[in-house]
Enzyme design. Structure first.
Site, PDB file in Angstrom:
ATOM      1  N   ASP A 145       0.825  -1.222   0.000  1.00 22.23           N
ATOM      2  CA  ASP A 145       0.000   0.000   0.000  1.00 22.23           C
ATOM      3  C   ASP A 145       0.860   1.273   0.000  1.00 22.23           C
ATOM      4  O   ASP A 145       0.794   2.083   0.919  1.00 22.23           O
ATOM      5  CB  ASP A 145      -0.918   0.023   1.232  1.00 22.23           C
ATOM      6  N   GLU A 157     -11.744  -0.530  -3.223  1.00 23.07           N
ATOM      7  CA  GLU A 157     -10.929   0.058  -2.153  1.00 23.07           C
ATOM      8  C   GLU A 157      -9.754   0.805  -2.777  1.00 23.07           C
ATOM      9  O   GLU A 157      -9.743   1.092  -3.969  1.00 23.07           O
ATOM     10  CB  GLU A 157     -10.418  -1.035  -1.205  1.00 23.07           C
ATOM     11  N   ASN A 196      -4.496  -8.534  -3.846  1.00 27.68           N
ATOM     12  CA  ASN A 196      -5.187  -7.243  -3.830  1.00 27.68           C
ATOM     13  C   ASN A 196      -4.297  -6.179  -4.470  1.00 27.68           C
ATOM     14  O   ASN A 196      -3.122  -6.414  -4.745  1.00 27.68           O
ATOM     15  CB  ASN A 196      -5.660  -6.864  -2.418  1.00 27.68           C
ATOM     16  N   GLU A 210      29.668   9.811   2.561  1.00 31.18           N
ATOM     17  CA  GLU A 210      29.296   8.823   3.567  1.00 31.18           C
ATOM     18  C   GLU A 210      27.935   8.252   3.211  1.00 31.18           C
ATOM     19  O   GLU A 210      26.951   8.975   3.075  1.00 31.18           O
ATOM     20  CB  GLU A 210      29.250   9.450   4.954  1.00 31.18           C
ATOM     21  N   ASN A 259      17.193   4.796  10.520  1.00 33.99           N
ATOM     22  CA  ASN A 259      18.437   4.448   9.832  1.00 33.99           C
ATOM     23  C   ASN A 259      19.136   3.249  10.471  1.00 33.99           C
ATOM     24  O   ASN A 259      20.298   3.327  10.888  1.00 33.99           O
ATOM     25  CB  ASN A 259      19.387   5.648   9.790  1.00 33.99           C
TER      26      ASN A 259
END
Length: 681
Positions: free
Chosen positions: A65, A250, A327, A396, A415
């Site tokens: 979703d 939906e 779905n 980085e 993270n």
């Protein structure tokens, strides 16, 4: 499913502080690697996303979703956390899900997992949190504010807010924004699946809805609703207005694009019959995504039905796609000038051999014509989308950035680190621009062991390594990085043992002059995707096998699993391609049983260029019941009786004369005549 996440949280020291991306080497307090230990010889085979296809987005996390928002050049994608349900070892009825997940990218193929949004802790009144939809807006305080709407089970909509796409998040209302039996929602039995957008005036709009309407007319239920949000985006500034979305089911979503509002939704599962009254437009395929447009959302008569734009995952223009039916829920957005559609399938679960209904996020191109509002009907692909920029190894980088991986889990928090779950675990980062070579590799690690760097091939030569024994996250460096040719490379990090956490990594330039520019796909090998799609009847899903072939030769490819009680009605058809130059010779089939694998000889050549000769035996083939299809009457596949009335027989496996259930098929094949040119790559 728990094994893919086991003990990950215990591997990260909760007191460790994350270092910021802008630190210099001196500020990082980098230490030198320990002396070289033994080279890594193990390699994890626990890889569930291929090293060539961009879908699914994650080979580790189950999620669904999708919604997305762009912020400071990165695209952040949020989804329902199916992994939370998978951790309970249940089928996916979504009942345990009370969190959302976040990924981000700036190149569309390497994704950073940013962990979970613990919605159940932020808003403890919720039942569940599904199907998020997000918008952002710069407010009077000068900050960008994020508004994340989500389904509170099927009973309503909640909203949480933050001033950063990764949080921290708060619950500004302390209660649902929308709830069942709310005034004005008499014909909206399940007021969930929110879709939000903000127009050019800064006005917010929200759509939602689900369930079967009271009218009894499947074409015109008028269940979905749209409403104008208040200035605070936490209240309403209009009545609820019905949208006449044909065959509505939906998955509401809203977009505002160049002055036009787009409402999209999932159509229902029922057969398309009489009552279709839209001239010049075909009824939408079963459980496909369709859309309407308007300039005036609160005028219910102004919404124009435009048609279906995205098939169910189990279907494409040729019929069966080779993916499983499930779905449907999509989000489309523009990023870096290209239109994308985010959606979900059961692909990751298929690759893991599961059948419980855990979903995975995907992305494909959305061929939208913004001038006309037309969106042609397209389908899910395994290939996904192309990389739009190369990754900078001299900055980085998050340790969890990856294209795919094997034997890897995650730590906790925002993270989280990438964490090895076994010896030989590895991470693949795609399309890295080593324009200035590399003289040094360093990484922020925790644990004891070794990480090796390899270029372009997980089984390739070690180009650099670090050895360490760190109880807390520590930057460790190793010099004498091996010389290598070229500029653009796929990057592999291989871990020596279980329990190693990598929080971040970075390379140091080795040269002052930039190497000659290379195409962004310079490190990619051409390949052919061969899909073998079979068919089973309930209770298990149909099986399919996918093979990515880079050269002629012998291959074995295992299908997705099906229930042992299922009737296998055909053994598989190869995707038809009239331009195909190659042939596939099926030597044998290996059938998985509770007692082990049973190999059955076949000896049949399949021709992908011909729809007539591209398949193995099937239940329409006219064989007499009890006759041998492949193998022998003692050990082989036999045409057996089935209660399914639209086909002649099923494929029963006999071993020593007794029928034995089987739950997957491995195709042992030889590919010949394969070429790669402009017409068939």
């Amino acid at each position: 499913m728990k094994k893919y996440f086991r003990n990950a949280a215990a591997l990260i020291c909760s007191a460790a502080l994350l270092l910021t991306a802008g630190c210099t080497k001196a500020e990082k307090k980098v230490i030198d690697s320990l002396p070289a230990g033994s080279p890594i010889t193990a390699r994890s085979e626990q890889v569930y996303k291929t090293q060539r296809n961009a879908n699914p987005l994650s080979g580790i996390v189950f999620c669904a979703d999708p919604t997305a928002v762009e912020y400071e050049g990165r695209l952040y994608v949020y989804g329902t956390n199916d992994t939370q349900q998978a951790e309970q070892d249940t089928t996916n009825d979504y009942d345990q899900i009370r969190s959302l997940v976040v990924f981000s990218t700036d190149d569309m193929v390497n994704w950073v997992y940013h962990g979970r949004i613990e919605t159940g802790e932020i808003a403890p009144w919720i039942q569940n949190s599904w199907a998020p939809s997000i918008v952002s807006r710069k407010e009077k305080d000068g900050k960008t504010h994020f508004y994340l709407y989500f389904s509170n089970n099927g009973s309503g909509v909640g909203v949480i807010t933050a001033t950063d796409p990764l949080g921290p998040w708060s619950d500004p209302l302390g209660k649902p924004l929308i709830y069942q039996n709310m005034e004005g929602l008499e014909n909206c039995p399940a007021p969930f699946d929110p879709g939000v957008c903000i127009d050019e005036n800064g006005t917010g709009w929200l759509s939602f809805g689900g369930g079967v309407g009271a009218s009894g007319n499947p074409v015109h239920t008028k269940v979905p609703k749209v409403v104008r949000l208040g200035e605070d985006l936490l209240s309403f500034d209009s009545e609820f207005v019905s949208i006449d979305a044909p065959y509505f089911f939906e998955a509401s979503e809203l977009n505002y694009i160049d002055g036009t509002y787009y409402y999209s939704y999932s159509t229902d599962w029922q057969q398309r019959g009489t009552g279709w009254d839209y001239e010049g437009i075909d009824p939408p395929p079963t459980c496909s995504m369709a859309y309407l447009t308007t300039k005036t959302p609160l005028d219910s008569e102004s919404w124009t039905y435009r048609g279906a734009y995205f098939y169910n995952s189990g279907q494409n223009a040729e019929g069966e796609s080779g993916l499983r039916w499930g779905n449907n829920h999509t989000h489309f957005c523009e990023y870096e000038g290209t239109n994308y559609i985010f959606h979900h399938t059961l692909l990751l679960e298929e690759l893991q051999g599961g059948t419980a209904g855990f979903r995975s996020l995907m992305t494909d191109y959305l061929p939208m014509d913004k001038a006309t509002g037309e969106i042609p009907l397209t389908a899910a692909t395994r290939q996904g989308v192309k990389q739009i920029r190369l990754l900078d190894p001299y900055a980085e980088n998050n340790g969890a950035v990856m294209f795919t991986s094997a034997g890897i889990g995650y730590g906790t928090g925002v993270n989280p680190a990438a964490v090895s779950q076994e010896a030989g675990a590895w991470v693949c980062v795609k399309g890295v621009d080593f324009g200035y070579g590399a003289s040094e590799f360093m990484a922020q690690v925790q644990g004891k062991g070794r990480i090796e760097v390899r270029l372009d091939d997980v089984d390739g030569e070690c180009a650099g390594w670090i050895e360490f024994d760190c109880t807390e996250p520590t930057w460790v460096r190793s010099t004498d990085f091996a010389a290598f040719e070229g500029r653009n490379h796929n990057l592999y990090f291989v871990f020596s043992s279980e329990g190693i956490a990598m929080q971040a990594w970075q390379f140091t330039k080795a040269e002052e002059t930039c190497r000659p520019e290379e195409p962004i796909d310079a490190a990619e090998k051409p390949y052919r995707t061969i899909v073998i799609s079979g068919q089973t009847e309930n209770p298990g899903p149909s099986h399919s096998a996918v093979l990515e072939v880079t050269e002629n030769g012998d291959y074995s490819v295992k299908s997705t699993a099906f229930d042992k009680e299922s009737d296998v009605l055909n053994l598989g058809f190869i995707n038809t391609d009239p331009a195909a130059s190659y042939k596939v010779y099926v030597t044998s089939l290996s059938l998985e049983t509770a007692q082990g694998m049973v190999e059955i000889p076949v000896g049949k050549e399949l021709d992908p260029a011909s729809a007539a000769t591209n398949g193995l035996a099937n239940g329409w083939g006219g064989a007499a019941l009890g006759s041998v299809i492949y193998g022998t009457a003692e050990t082989g596949l036999i045409a057996a009786e089935t209660e399914i009335d639209w086909i002649g027989y099923r494929m029963a496996l006999l071993v020593d004369g007794q029928e034995v259930p089987y739950t997957s098929i491995t195709y042992n094949i030889t590919v010949s005549g394969l070429t790669f040119d402009e017409t068939n790559q």
